[in-house]
Write an enzyme that holds these catalytic residues in place. Structure first.
Site, PDB file in Angstrom:
ATOM      1  N   GLN A  47       1.046   8.908   1.131  1.00 21.72           N
ATOM      2  CA  GLN A  47       0.133   8.046   0.398  1.00 21.72           C
ATOM      3  C   GLN A  47      -0.942   7.578   1.398  1.00 21.72           C
ATOM      4  O   GLN A  47      -0.667   7.367   2.580  1.00 21.72           O
ATOM      5  CB  GLN A  47       0.853   6.829  -0.180  1.00 21.72           C
ATOM      6  N   SER A  48      -2.171   7.381   0.930  1.00 24.95           N
ATOM      7  CA  SER A  48      -3.287   7.148   1.846  1.00 24.95           C
ATOM      8  C   SER A  48      -3.238   5.788   2.508  1.00 24.95           C
ATOM      9  O   SER A  48      -3.586   5.651   3.681  1.00 24.95           O
ATOM     10  CB  SER A  48      -4.623   7.315   1.101  1.00 24.95           C
ATOM     11  N   THR A  49      -2.810   4.756   1.793  1.00 23.49           N
ATOM     12  CA  THR A  49      -2.813   3.399   2.344  1.00 23.49           C
ATOM     13  C   THR A  49      -1.499   2.713   2.033  1.00 23.49           C
ATOM     14  O   THR A  49      -0.760   3.118   1.124  1.00 23.49           O
ATOM     15  CB  THR A  49      -3.983   2.571   1.780  1.00 23.49           C
ATOM     16  N   GLN A  88      -1.406   1.465  -1.546  1.00 17.73           N
ATOM     17  CA  GLN A  88      -1.003   2.463  -2.535  1.00 17.73           C
ATOM     18  C   GLN A  88       0.521   2.633  -2.541  1.00 17.73           C
ATOM     19  O   GLN A  88       1.114   2.855  -3.591  1.00 17.73           O
ATOM     20  CB  GLN A  88      -1.677   3.798  -2.223  1.00 17.73           C
ATOM     21  N   LYS A  92      -0.945   6.588   5.486  1.00 20.91           N
ATOM     22  CA  LYS A  92      -1.930   7.146   6.412  1.00 20.91           C
ATOM     23  C   LYS A  92      -2.858   8.105   5.671  1.00 20.91           C
ATOM     24  O   LYS A  92      -2.423   8.858   4.807  1.00 20.91           O
ATOM     25  CB  LYS A  92      -1.234   7.882   7.560  1.00 20.91           C
TER      26      LYS A  92
END
Length: 739
Positions: free
Chosen positions: A31-33, A36, A73
């Site tokens: 997941q990007s952040t 999220q 990340k």
């Protein structure tokens, strides 16, 4: 009859071969952040659910590997993604048969990283699967489709990022984009930025700007704050105590941020630090943003905030900080050392700043080696430091005489204002300490007496506040004793007297070299020097702060007589005076009166220098008088005549006399001239010693001396024994005669 697999599952399984099932199936979760991960948990569960799909395709559960190290990340780069790097390593070692992801963007959103993964998968026969199907990177059609999906993932990230950036930039252009405010400011709930409501915080910020304008260097301001125990109020940015005021001791980073932040000049600036792609590409995660030139800022709006200083003063502060750096193009801050013109001195030949070389015995010299260092040429020029410093100081003292009274009055006013300012800061600190003690007292009085658990803690807190208040009061009393608030009449009179005694103040032992340098920098912009070849003549141009210039010529010490600009005239005049049968001492006095000067720092010629120059020019010394000739006996020489005949210096021959290597005597009348005995054999011996190397001659002389000493000792012993024998014989004869 067994249950038949769905058609889609059967179609997918056609690409899955036994060699794939023998290796691992990797489920990559990302997941990007972190937001999220917390808010979009359904996407996370869907990614973990790919394990069931791998089992349906034939993998055992223990052969399915889940890599979820990259949760929270971004996939824009492989830097900092330990999970993706682990995945590539496992594929490169041939351990992976299938990679599963919810979509291609989960694996990578950079074409560079994506195509690198495809190359490795095609080389080691690894399959890639998402919700749409299974792909073999070694097949052309699958490779083409995977490449298109990777490009779309990167383009999607670019579109999203560009949309966000443009939205922030558009808001910043209106001055509505909010960001953290520095110390000395607070942001209200309405979004308005105002001065910090605490008066002491404002007072300290104004004091920092005022002292920097006065002292000129960041380090001097820091030392001033530390010496006077002045702390800086900072609002807590986050946590449970967000918004509360804390007092921190001053430090260089905080002062630098205060002096460089344009908000203190009332300006709204956005984009002062921007991302450097080169730093980001090199993997420097903490150095991505670099400071850019103000002309490259995204937004700069003046008069948007309440200002502590004007924009002109802010620009002046930035220029001062830049000039304090140690580099050839900048003036640089005044530092320790005996030289006074470092940073101000400019070479008149190449236009570069001259540096200073310190010597343990010779003091210091100003040199310019830019042509030699940069282009392999020769050194531009070099000159004695004290000589040039004395000339510049004399000119500066003359320039300060008309403004001396004004400077003394301004110094008195500044000193009074500084003491008033420090006293106001002490009063604010005392007021704050009294408030804290009174607040602790009220807390203690409001607690129920029966609640001893809380009462004991509040009592100790109250006692600590009272002790801090008492300690601060004692420190303030000591401050008042050391520095009275107002100047006395005697102090005012002393300061006014300095108007007529600036040279005395300059040469006072209490005045440091740094203070002298700062004074010169207040009135001089630069000093240009241009030496005339190797001669002693130097052209000096003093450019004053007001724009005027003073040109003058000075004389520097040189190493040889031949370097003097008037050397031909000097030799011609010496020949004329020698032709008049004048003695060297008389010639020296005459040439000094006519304005001739030696090359070194000595202001006048001496008789010895004239003698050496006459010997160099081949001029004969004046004839001796009859009385002087009568004083010489056979084989005797005047010391200077013998030295000239032996082609050696007078000093060397005189040193031989002092060591006892030469027979000589000194006249009794006041002239006290040395007379040396030397017959032809002695002259030949002295000439041989003169031709020997210095070490060998000294060693031979020492051996001769030791031999003569031993010989004299042996002769003395023999004489003593002989006398004793004679005494014994005579005693025997006397006894016999008596009998």
């Amino acid at each position: 009859m067994k249950n038949r697999k769905p058609e889609s599952m059967e179609w997918h399984s056609q690409k899955i071969l036994p060699q794939h099932l023998d290796r691992l199936a990797v489920v990559y979760v990302r997941q990007s952040t972190l937001q999220q991960v917390l808010d979009h948990q359904e996407s996370t569960r869907l990614q973990y659910g790919l394990v069931e799909r791998a089992k349906a395709w034939g993998w055992q559960r223990e052969r399915i590997l889940i890599i979820d190290d990259d949760l929270g990340k971004s996939g824009a780069t492989a830097q900092g993604r330990a999970g993706f790097q682990r995945l590539v390593a496992e594929v490169g070692m041939g351990h992976v048969g299938l990679i599963l992801g919810i979509e291609m963007s989960r694996l990578a959103r950079s074409c560079k990283d994506w195509h690198q993964l495809l190359e490795i998968c095609a080389l080691f026969g690894t399959l890639i699967a998402d919700l749409d199907g299974i792909y073999d990177p070694s097949h052309y059609n699958d490779r083409l489709l995977l490449g298109l999906k990777g490009t779309m993932s990167e383009a999607e990230l670019h579109v999203l990022k560009q949309r966000l950036v443009q939205g922030k930039l558009s808001k910043a252009e209106r001055g509505e984009l909010e960001f953290g405010v520095p110390t000395g400011y607070v942001r209200r709930s309405s979004g308005e930025v105002t001065f910090d409501p605490d008066e002491q915080v404002q007072q300290v910020i104004r004091l920092i700007f005022r002292k920097f304008d006065e002292l000129g260097t960041l380090n001097a301001v820091l030392r001033y704050l530390v010496d006077h125990q002045i702390q800086i109020g900072v609002r807590v940015k986050s946590g449970l105590t967000k918004g509360e005021l804390e007092w921190h001791r001053p430090n260089r980073t905080l002062l630098q941020n205060i002096l460089k932040n344009p908000m203190y000049a009332g300006a709204y600036a956005y984009g002062r630090r921007q991302v450097d792609p080169r730093q980001k590409q090199a993997g420097r995660l903490y150095c991505e943003r670099v400071v850019v030139d103000p002309n490259d800022w995204h937004v700069l709006l003046h008069d948007r905030f309440p200002a502590y200083i004007s924009w002109q003063q802010h620009q002046h502060n930035l220029a001062q900080l830049k000039s304090n750096r140690i580099c050839a193009e900048e003036l640089g801050a005044s530092r320790y050392g005996s030289s006074l013109l470092v940073g101000l001195l400019v070479c008149g030949k190449c236009g570069c700043r001259m540096s200073v070389n310190y010597h343990h015995k010779q003091g210091y010299r100003y040199v310019c080696c830019r042509q030699a260092v940069d282009y392999g040429g020769e050194r531009c020029q070099s000159m004695s430091g004290p000589t040039l410093d004395r000339f510049v100081v004399e000119q500066a003292m003359e320039a300060l005489k008309p403004a001396a009274l004004e400077l003394s009055l301004a110094a008195a006013t500044a000193l009074e204002l500084e003491r008033i300012e420090l006293n106001r800061l002490w009063q604010q600190r005392l007021e704050r300490a009294a408030y804290e003690a009174d607040r602790a007292k009220r807390h203690y009085q409001l607690v129920e007496p029966e609640n001893r658990l809380v009462a004991r803690h509040l009592a100790s807190e109250w006692e600590a506040k009272l002790q801090a208040q008492q300690q601060l009061q004692e420190e303030y009393e000591r401050f008042c004793q050391q520095q009275p608030r107002l100047l006395s009449d005697a102090q005012r009179q002393t300061i006014r007297q300095l108007a007529h005694n600036i040279p005395v103040l300059w040469h006072a032992t209490t005045t440091t070299n740094n203070q002298r340098k700062d004074l010169l920098r207040q009135i001089l912009s630069r000093v240009i020097v241009n030496a005339q070849g190797d001669s002693e003549q130097v052209q000096v141009t003093l450019e004053w702060i007001g724009g005027t210039a003073t040109c003058a010529g000075i004389r520097r010490p040189v190493g040889k007589l031949t370097q003097l600009s008037n050397y031909p005239q000097l030799c011609e005049r010496l020949r004329e005076l020698a032709a008049q049968d004048m003695r060297p001492k008389e010639i020296a006095q005459q040439m000094n009166s006519e304005g001739f000067y030696p090359p070194k720092r000595r202001a006048t010629f001496k008789a010895e220098q004239i003698q050496n120059l006459m010997r160099h020019l081949g001029l004969k010394p004046p004839h001796q008088s009859t009385a002087e000739r009568d004083n010489l006996e056979a084989d005797e020489w005047w010391l200077t005549d013998l030295a000239r005949m032996l082609n050696m210096s007078t000093v060397t021959l005189y040193s031989w006399i002092r060591r006892g290597w030469v027979k000589a005597r000194q006249q009794e009348h006041p002239s006290r001239r040395w007379i040396v005995w030397a017959d032809p054999a002695e002259i030949e011996r002295l000439r041989q010693r003169r031709e020997q190397p210095t070490g060998a001659a000294t060693r031979q002389h020492w051996l001769d001396y030791q031999k003569s000493r031993l010989l004299n000792s042996e002769l003395a012993d023999l004489s003593t024994k002989y006398n004793r024998k004679i005494d014994g014989v005579e005693s025997t004869i006397e006894i016999n005669s008596c009998n």
